[in-house]
Design an enzyme around this catalytic site. Sequence first.
Site, PDB file in Angstrom:
ATOM      1  N   LEU A 152     135.298  39.967  81.691  1.00  0.00           N
ATOM      2  CA  LEU A 152     136.207  40.010  82.845  1.00  0.00           C
ATOM      3  C   LEU A 152     135.595  39.370  84.079  1.00  0.00           C
ATOM      4  O   LEU A 152     134.385  39.398  84.287  1.00  0.00           O
ATOM      5  CB  LEU A 152     136.659  41.441  83.145  1.00  0.00           C
ATOM      6  CG  LEU A 152     135.702  42.499  83.677  1.00  0.00           C
ATOM      7  CD1 LEU A 152     135.476  42.370  85.162  1.00  0.00           C
ATOM      8  CD2 LEU A 152     136.274  43.864  83.375  1.00  0.00           C
ATOM      9  N   ARG A 153     136.471  38.756  84.875  1.00  0.00           N
ATOM     10  CA  ARG A 153     136.048  38.161  86.142  1.00  0.00           C
ATOM     11  C   ARG A 153     136.463  39.081  87.275  1.00  0.00           C
ATOM     12  O   ARG A 153     137.575  39.625  87.246  1.00  0.00           O
ATOM     13  CB  ARG A 153     136.759  36.823  86.365  1.00  0.00           C
ATOM     14  CG  ARG A 153     136.463  35.760  85.344  1.00  0.00           C
ATOM     15  CD  ARG A 153     137.556  34.715  85.353  1.00  0.00           C
ATOM     16  NE  ARG A 153     138.860  35.274  84.979  1.00  0.00           N
ATOM     17  CZ  ARG A 153     140.027  34.666  85.139  1.00  0.00           C
ATOM     18  NH1 ARG A 153     140.083  33.481  85.702  1.00  0.00           N
ATOM     19  NH2 ARG A 153     141.157  35.234  84.761  1.00  0.00           N
ATOM     20  N   CYS A 262     126.530  38.750  88.270  1.00  0.00           N
ATOM     21  CA  CYS A 262     126.432  38.381  86.848  1.00  0.00           C
ATOM     22  C   CYS A 262     125.709  37.070  86.591  1.00  0.00           C
ATOM     23  O   CYS A 262     124.624  37.063  86.022  1.00  0.00           O
ATOM     24  CB  CYS A 262     127.827  38.343  86.249  1.00  0.00           C
ATOM     25  SG  CYS A 262     128.681  39.911  86.403  1.00  0.00           S
TER      26      CYS A 262
HETATM   27  C1  UGA Z   1     131.484  35.869  85.647  1.00  0.00           C
HETATM   28  C2  UGA Z   1     132.178  35.223  84.441  1.00  0.00           C
HETATM   29  O1  UGA Z   1     133.077  34.217  84.895  1.00  0.00           O
HETATM   30  C3  UGA Z   1     132.936  36.281  83.632  1.00  0.00           C
HETATM   31  O2  UGA Z   1     133.497  35.686  82.481  1.00  0.00           O
HETATM   32  C4  UGA Z   1     131.935  37.372  83.213  1.00  0.00           C
HETATM   33  O3  UGA Z   1     132.570  38.400  82.486  1.00  0.00           O
HETATM   34  C5  UGA Z   1     131.314  37.978  84.456  1.00  0.00           C
HETATM   35  O4  UGA Z   1     130.637  36.933  85.204  1.00  0.00           O
HETATM   36  C6  UGA Z   1     130.330  39.022  84.021  1.00  0.00           C
HETATM   37  O5  UGA Z   1     129.312  38.660  83.420  1.00  0.00           O
HETATM   38  O6  UGA Z   1     130.602  40.195  84.182  1.00  0.00           O
HETATM   39  P1  UGA Z   1     132.330  36.647  88.067  1.00  0.00           P
HETATM   40  O7  UGA Z   1     130.909  36.999  88.366  1.00  0.00           O
HETATM   41  O8  UGA Z   1     133.414  37.613  88.436  1.00  0.00           O
HETATM   42  O9  UGA Z   1     132.514  36.379  86.490  1.00  0.00           O
HETATM   43  O10 UGA Z   1     132.617  35.308  88.851  1.00  0.00           O
HETATM   44  P2  UGA Z   1     133.014  33.805  88.510  1.00  0.00           P
HETATM   45  O11 UGA Z   1     134.454  33.622  88.684  1.00  0.00           O
HETATM   46  O12 UGA Z   1     132.400  33.363  87.243  1.00  0.00           O
HETATM   47  O13 UGA Z   1     132.278  33.065  89.704  1.00  0.00           O
HETATM   48  C7  UGA Z   1     130.851  33.108  89.823  1.00  0.00           C
HETATM   49  C8  UGA Z   1     130.381  32.288  90.987  1.00  0.00           C
HETATM   50  O14 UGA Z   1     130.539  30.905  90.713  1.00  0.00           O
HETATM   51  C9  UGA Z   1     131.104  32.557  92.313  1.00  0.00           C
HETATM   52  O15 UGA Z   1     130.130  32.647  93.337  1.00  0.00           O
HETATM   53  C10 UGA Z   1     131.966  31.323  92.493  1.00  0.00           C
HETATM   54  O16 UGA Z   1     132.193  31.028  93.846  1.00  0.00           O
HETATM   55  C11 UGA Z   1     131.104  30.257  91.835  1.00  0.00           C
HETATM   56  N1  UGA Z   1     131.870  29.086  91.356  1.00  0.00           N
HETATM   57  C12 UGA Z   1     132.815  29.223  90.385  1.00  0.00           C
HETATM   58  C13 UGA Z   1     131.592  27.814  91.878  1.00  0.00           C
HETATM   59  O17 UGA Z   1     130.724  27.654  92.759  1.00  0.00           O
HETATM   60  N2  UGA Z   1     132.296  26.743  91.421  1.00  0.00           N
HETATM   61  C14 UGA Z   1     133.236  26.864  90.455  1.00  0.00           C
HETATM   62  O18 UGA Z   1     133.834  25.831  90.069  1.00  0.00           O
HETATM   63  C15 UGA Z   1     133.506  28.129  89.921  1.00  0.00           C
END
Ligand code: UGA
Length: 437
Positions: A152-153, A262
């Site tokens: 999950l995100r 995460c």
């Molecule tokens: C992440 C994973 O996407 C989930 O699938 C996973 O279950 C979760 O970790 C976990 O291990 O529990 P999350 O931490 O909620 O989910 O956030 P993401 O949406 O993955 O974003 C992570 C970071 O990457 C954020 O800081 C976001 O701003 C950054 N990001 C994301 C970017 O800089 N560029 C992008 O194109 C996408």
Amino acid sequence: MTLKISVIGTGYLGATHATCMSNLGFEVIGVDVDPAKIESLSGGTIPFYEPRLQELLQTELKSGRLSFSTDFNSISDCDVHFICVGTPQVADGLAADLTYVFSALEAIAPVIKDGSLVVGKSTVPVGTAARLRAKLLEVNPNTDLAWNPEFLREGFAVEDTLNPNRLVVGVTSSKSEEILREVYARNLAAQIPWVVADLPTSELVKVAANAFLATKISFINAMAEICEAAGGDVTVLAKAIGYDPRIGSRFLQAGIGFGGGCLPKDIRAFMARAEELGAEQALEFLREIDSINLRARSRMIDLVRRDLSEDLRGKKIAVLGAAFKPDSDDVRDSPALDIAVQIQAAGAIVSVHDPKAIPNARARFPALNFAESIEACVTDAQLVLHLTEWKVYREIDPLKLIGLVKSPIIIDGRNALDRDLWRSAGWNFRALGRSEN
Ligand code: UGA
């Protein structure tokens, strides 16, 4: 007869999982050692911000299927026990801290009934599930342990739990798989892919997925560095390569990089585990992924310095965004907050705004100044930084804001604002990875 489910650990993952399992029609009890969390959840309040979850929690509490307790004996008649406790990074290294996972297992092993199934959902280093299973069987040989990683995100936790894009189960017996099929019967009926694996593979699926996502983000941020050096535009580059379905356009948003509870800790724990396994060379590249990610924050600070004649002392800077990503109040390893703290340490007068994360940000960094509105945040600013791409920031009318600032300069650290709109309103607009910086 419907299964009775317990959820051990009611943080982000556990509170969401317990609520959604109840929504699927099961009788669910959530257990945690923290009485404050249990009191809050029992009263219908989630102690963090997550769209849809609070309403769903209240509905499920009313249904009578969902309850919470600090008493581990309350789970003794449950058929399935999900372990959802945290596995943070250890204080003195890269590895994951497994204290909570093992103490959760030790707490439940003596009280669960024969025939019941323990299911790990926490993100753990490969090999942990087998160790936990051995410990469980020592105490109660008539039980079993399976692994069912969570993907999950934050910001989409309810949607991702009720309608996951795949379900992965690590099992050692067909009986355990049958129980999990019963838990996820509704998802299976909706044709959600069901992947059966052994225990180590199921643990690895989770960290491999997060490592891949982190790699994608750092890849595009590396391209942003090249674009800056060569006079290119990373947003156009990302769009163009993203049309290739083998690459795909998601997770190619260049900017100040990834944070949260995460991705950063998972890639570090993965490297630490690979080293223990003697396979460190295979994950050597993740060290580079981590460095590119942290470098994105320094590149942002370099841009700030360049705009303010290298000296930040006494300069008023407005920071829009503190959460690690939009639709979340989570500030764990938040790139936005890290940058705000670093520029304040360099002498700038920093004002931070965030629609939801101010209480958490303040608790972590009480010395920062926080503003209750976007307008208050940017008033008299010599520079505005856009660091978390909340919808409210994308909807700002730059014409309305320009009268409030001292100098109309904005740096978009997320490549999410409409550059033409801001420029036509009279702003000096810059962004990471785009030419004309
Ligand atoms: C992440 C994973 O996407 C989930 O699938 C996973 O279950 C979760 O970790 C976990 O291990 O529990 P999350 O931490 O909620 O989910 O956030 P993401 O949406 O993955 O974003 C992570 C970071 O990457 C954020 O800081 C976001 O701003 C950054 N990001 C994301 C970017 O800089 N560029 C992008 O194109 C996408």
